[in-house]
Design a protein around this motif. Structure first.
Motif, PDB file in Angstrom:
ATOM      1  N   GLN A   1       0.857  -1.192   0.000  1.00  0.00           N
ATOM      2  CA  GLN A   1       0.000   0.000   0.000  1.00  0.00           C
ATOM      3  C   GLN A   1       0.893   1.241   0.000  1.00  0.00           C
ATOM      4  O   GLN A   1       1.324   1.712   1.052  1.00  0.00           O
TER       5      GLN A   1
ATOM      6  N   SER B   1       0.250   4.206  -0.424  1.00  0.00           N
ATOM      7  CA  SER B   1      -0.336   5.389   0.204  1.00  0.00           C
ATOM      8  C   SER B   1      -0.121   5.389   1.722  1.00  0.00           C
ATOM      9  O   SER B   1      -0.340   6.400   2.374  1.00  0.00           O
ATOM     10  N   ASP B   2       0.343   4.269   2.269  1.00  0.00           N
ATOM     11  CA  ASP B   2       0.600   4.139   3.705  1.00  0.00           C
ATOM     12  C   ASP B   2       1.881   4.915   4.048  1.00  0.00           C
ATOM     13  O   ASP B   2       2.940   4.672   3.479  1.00  0.00           O
TER      14      ASP B   2
ATOM     15  N   GLN C   1       5.826   4.431   2.948  1.00  0.00           N
ATOM     16  CA  GLN C   1       6.550   5.494   2.250  1.00  0.00           C
ATOM     17  C   GLN C   1       7.858   5.815   2.958  1.00  0.00           C
ATOM     18  O   GLN C   1       8.906   5.966   2.322  1.00  0.00           O
TER      19      GLN C   1
END
Length: 165
Positions: free
Chosen positions: A124, A126-127, A131
């Motif tokens: 994921q 977007s986590d 990142q």
């Protein structure tokens, strides 16, 4: 290439990449077994040609031997999944399964590499934690990329020579 020769073609490529051709494999017997399996699955049905091939088209994108071993290990696993539901009392089903299991066992790292690719696809991005971890690893990843790609080294050194900053 006709629809009827796709499965033999895929199996031939698989067996060449796994180095299994000269050993104990009888391609004529395997062709007969595949023909019987085609009859079991009614693969001469008109909808088989719809949308083109499933596996053989994908093989053209994988050119290096090690790359092919990765995709072919996944394809072998998919064939084995198909055969899990087939009638194991039939000799041709058992023979094809045995050959595919032998091939799969000869390349356990291909399965692991495919799993790694699937795990990457599930990340994921977007986590925020993912990142941060990714950014923390960026330099190491770029260094490995430069180490394996001589053309990147050459381009980088050429651009550094041109720039008189």
């Amino acid at each position: 290439m006709t629809c009827q020769t796709y499965s033999l073609f895929v199996l031939s490529v698989i067996m060449m990449c796994f180095g299994h051709f000269g050993n104990s494999l009888n391609l004529n017997q395997l062709q007969n077994d595949i023909d019987q399996l085609k009859a079991d699955f009614n693969s001469s049905h008109s909808d088989v040609a719809d949308g083109g091939p499933i596996f053989t088209e994908k093989l053209t994108n994988w050119t290096e031997r090690n790359e092919k071993r990765i995709i072919l290990s996944q394809i072998v696993s998919m064939y084995l999944e198909i055969l899990e539901n087939a009638d194991k009392s039939k000799a041709h089903v058992r023979h094809i399964s045995e050959e595919l299991y032998t091939l799969k066992n000869s390349l356990p790292d291909g399965v692991k590499k495919m799993k790694d690719l699937m795990d990457l696809a599930k990340l994921q991005m977007s986590d925020l934690k993912i990142q941060r971890k990714a950014v923390n690893e960026l330099f190491s990843v770029l260094k490995k990329l430069v180490d394996i790609s001589p053309s990147l080294k050459r381009k980088r050194s050429q651009s550094q020579r041109r720039c008189k900053c």
